[in-house]
Scaffold this motif. Structure first.
Motif, PDB file in Angstrom:
ATOM      1  N   TYR A   1       5.788  26.170  -3.000  1.00 36.36           N
ATOM      2  CA  TYR A   1       5.178  25.204  -2.819  1.00 36.36           C
ATOM      3  C   TYR A   1       5.664  24.203  -2.845  1.00 36.36           C
ATOM      4  O   TYR A   1       5.952  24.041  -4.092  1.00 36.36           O
ATOM      5  CB  TYR A   1       3.846  25.106  -2.997  1.00 36.36           C
TER       6      TYR A   1
ATOM      7  N   GLU B   1      -2.808  14.697   0.751  1.00 41.32           N
ATOM      8  CA  GLU B   1      -2.634  15.862   2.068  1.00 41.32           C
ATOM      9  C   GLU B   1      -1.677  16.908   1.552  1.00 41.32           C
ATOM     10  O   GLU B   1      -1.930  18.321   1.106  1.00 41.32           O
ATOM     11  CB  GLU B   1      -1.630  15.275   3.173  1.00 41.32           C
ATOM     12  N   TYR B   2      -0.862  16.650   0.472  1.00 40.63           N
ATOM     13  CA  TYR B   2       0.234  18.284  -0.494  1.00 40.63           C
ATOM     14  C   TYR B   2      -0.998  19.072  -0.942  1.00 40.63           C
ATOM     15  O   TYR B   2      -0.842  20.104  -1.600  1.00 40.63           O
ATOM     16  CB  TYR B   2       0.841  17.253  -1.354  1.00 40.63           C
TER      17      TYR B   2
ATOM     18  N   GLN C   1      -4.341  18.958  -0.675  1.00 42.54           N
ATOM     19  CA  GLN C   1      -5.359  20.158   0.029  1.00 42.54           C
ATOM     20  C   GLN C   1      -4.427  20.872   0.380  1.00 42.54           C
ATOM     21  O   GLN C   1      -4.843  22.268   0.583  1.00 42.54           O
ATOM     22  CB  GLN C   1      -5.648  19.196   1.030  1.00 42.54           C
ATOM     23  N   ASP C   2      -2.897  20.819   0.790  1.00 40.43           N
ATOM     24  CA  ASP C   2      -2.579  21.885   1.339  1.00 40.43           C
ATOM     25  C   ASP C   2      -2.383  23.162   0.441  1.00 40.43           C
ATOM     26  O   ASP C   2      -1.854  24.152   0.526  1.00 40.43           O
ATOM     27  CB  ASP C   2      -0.692  21.613   2.401  1.00 40.43           C
TER      28      ASP C   2
END
Length: 167
Positions: free
Chosen positions: A47, A142-143, A145-146
């Motif tokens: 990730y 965003e990062y 949560q992703d």
């Protein structure tokens, strides 16, 4: 710090191998062997945090960029066993989290509400983090949560997580 961060979900033998490599050669092993193998063969075990890791770590800890902090959230980025860090050059960071720590991080991250993430982000002292602002918050959120699917995968498969950052 404007380094790019990556999380890798790895089995214990990879962590042991990394520990057996001389300290000064560990960044090269990550960039020349592990990254190539994992990005190509195990995309579900990688990730990319891009530059979001800096704010992410700060909001999950006390707002500073240090290796400590309240667990389990402090383990998500810089936390864990420090396998490489050179204070003089600030060029590379490698930390490792055990499968038990990974599970606890995943559970803690999963329980964070957006409102709590926002509160924590905007509590970061401005003098500690110059990029602080609404646009950076949205990027970091965003990062973060992703990353939950990555953490879930690693926790469910009993894997270690390596965090790496390089300039």
């Amino acid at each position: 710090m404007s380094c790019l961060g990556v999380l890798f979900a790895v089995p214990e033998d990879v962590v042991r191998k990394l520990g057996d490599i001389p300290l000064e050669e560990r960044p090269e092993y990550i960039s020349e062997e592990l990254e190539e193998e994992y990005f190509e063969e195990y995309p579900e075990r990688t990730y990319e945090l891009d530059k979001s890791w800096d704010a992410m770590h700060r909001l999950l800890t006390d707002g500073t960029l240090s290796f400590g902090g309240e667990e389990p959230l402090a383990k998500a980025v810089l936390g864990g066993d420090v396998l490489y860090f050179d204070e003089d050059h600030d060029d590379y960071i490698i930390t490792a989290k055990t499968p038990d720590e990974v599970r606890k991080v995943y559970e803690a991250l999963q329980g964070l509400e957006d409102s709590e993430i926002r509160r924590r982000y905007f509590a970061i002292p401005a003098d500690e983090y110059e990029d602080k602002g609404e646009e950076d918050y949205e990027y970091t959120l965003e990062y973060l949560q992703d990353s939950l699917s990555f953490w879930r995968y690693a926790a469910e498969h009993g894997l270690w997580v390596l965090f790496t950052a390089d300039q």
